[in-house]
Design a protein around this motif. Sequence first.
Motif, mmCIF file in Angstrom:
data_model
loop_
_atom_site.group_PDB
_atom_site.id
_atom_site.type_symbol
_atom_site.label_atom_id
_atom_site.label_comp_id
_atom_site.label_asym_id
_atom_site.label_seq_id
_atom_site.Cartn_x
_atom_site.Cartn_y
_atom_site.Cartn_z
ATOM 1 N N ASN A 96 0.825 -1.208 0.000
ATOM 2 C CA ASN A 96 0.000 0.000 0.000
ATOM 3 C C ASN A 96 0.856 1.254 0.000
ATOM 4 N N LEU A 97 1.912 1.253 0.789
ATOM 5 C CA LEU A 97 2.789 2.413 0.856
ATOM 6 C C LEU A 97 3.547 2.620 -0.447
ATOM 7 N N ARG A 98 4.001 1.537 -1.043
ATOM 8 C CA ARG A 98 4.788 1.643 -2.273
ATOM 9 C C ARG A 98 3.963 2.100 -3.459
ATOM 10 N N VAL A 99 2.654 1.869 -3.403
ATOM 11 C CA VAL A 99 1.788 2.348 -4.481
ATOM 12 C C VAL A 99 1.967 3.855 -4.689
ATOM 13 N N ALA A 100 2.159 4.584 -3.598
ATOM 14 C CA ALA A 100 2.262 6.037 -3.681
ATOM 15 C C ALA A 100 3.559 6.506 -4.329
#
Length: 231
Positions: A96-100
């Motif tokens: 989820n964090l890396r999506v950004a």
Amino acid sequence: MLSVQGINQYFGASHTLRDVELSVGGGRIFCLMGRNGVGKTTLLNTLLGLLPAQSGEISLAGERIDGLKTEDRVGRGIAYVPQGRMIFPDLTVMENLRVALAGRRGGGTGVPEQVFEFFPVLAEMANRRGGDLSGGQQQQLAIGRALVLEPRVLLLDEPCEGIQPNIVQLIGEVIQRLRSEQNLSVLLVEQKLPFARAVADDFAIMDRGQIVADGAMDQLSEELVAEYLTV
């Protein structure tokens, strides 16, 4: 830092935003208040380009952005944590964090360590699916994902909704640290009056799609609360 002038927005025949004007200064926490259905979330969505503005101007650090696509506004430095969090439940916390990272200003391939400093639970649960987290943990993930973008302005829509008191306190502390340590500007939509008074520098009240009062937070009178905020 963020300036809104004369914004009008329609949903069908409904005039949902009426000549809205507000200004969020650099390193200021600005709280947008009002009862349900008065246009607060509509304004945030319009600022990000998720809804079209029929007229008016939106500027970020002196640059007009109202003609830009959503992804380009994000690239200029706006991050948004929507009401309801909207994390990816089937992805892990780290995913989820890396999506950004795809929208991060200046590129970068790693999640900033500061995200885990602010929200240690995200490091502890890095490999757990987002949908398996508690509501408070999901809210921390949603805010952490926005911070991966390293924004200049952070839009927060009801971050305290349905969250236990200790996490509400943590979120308030993080917002204030971001302001003082990074000069981050925050536009906060919040109905919890004690939280708003504790963290915000400035306020505006919306009613029926327009700003009806604004000022420094210590100018928010009990008369205004009774007229526009009490349910």
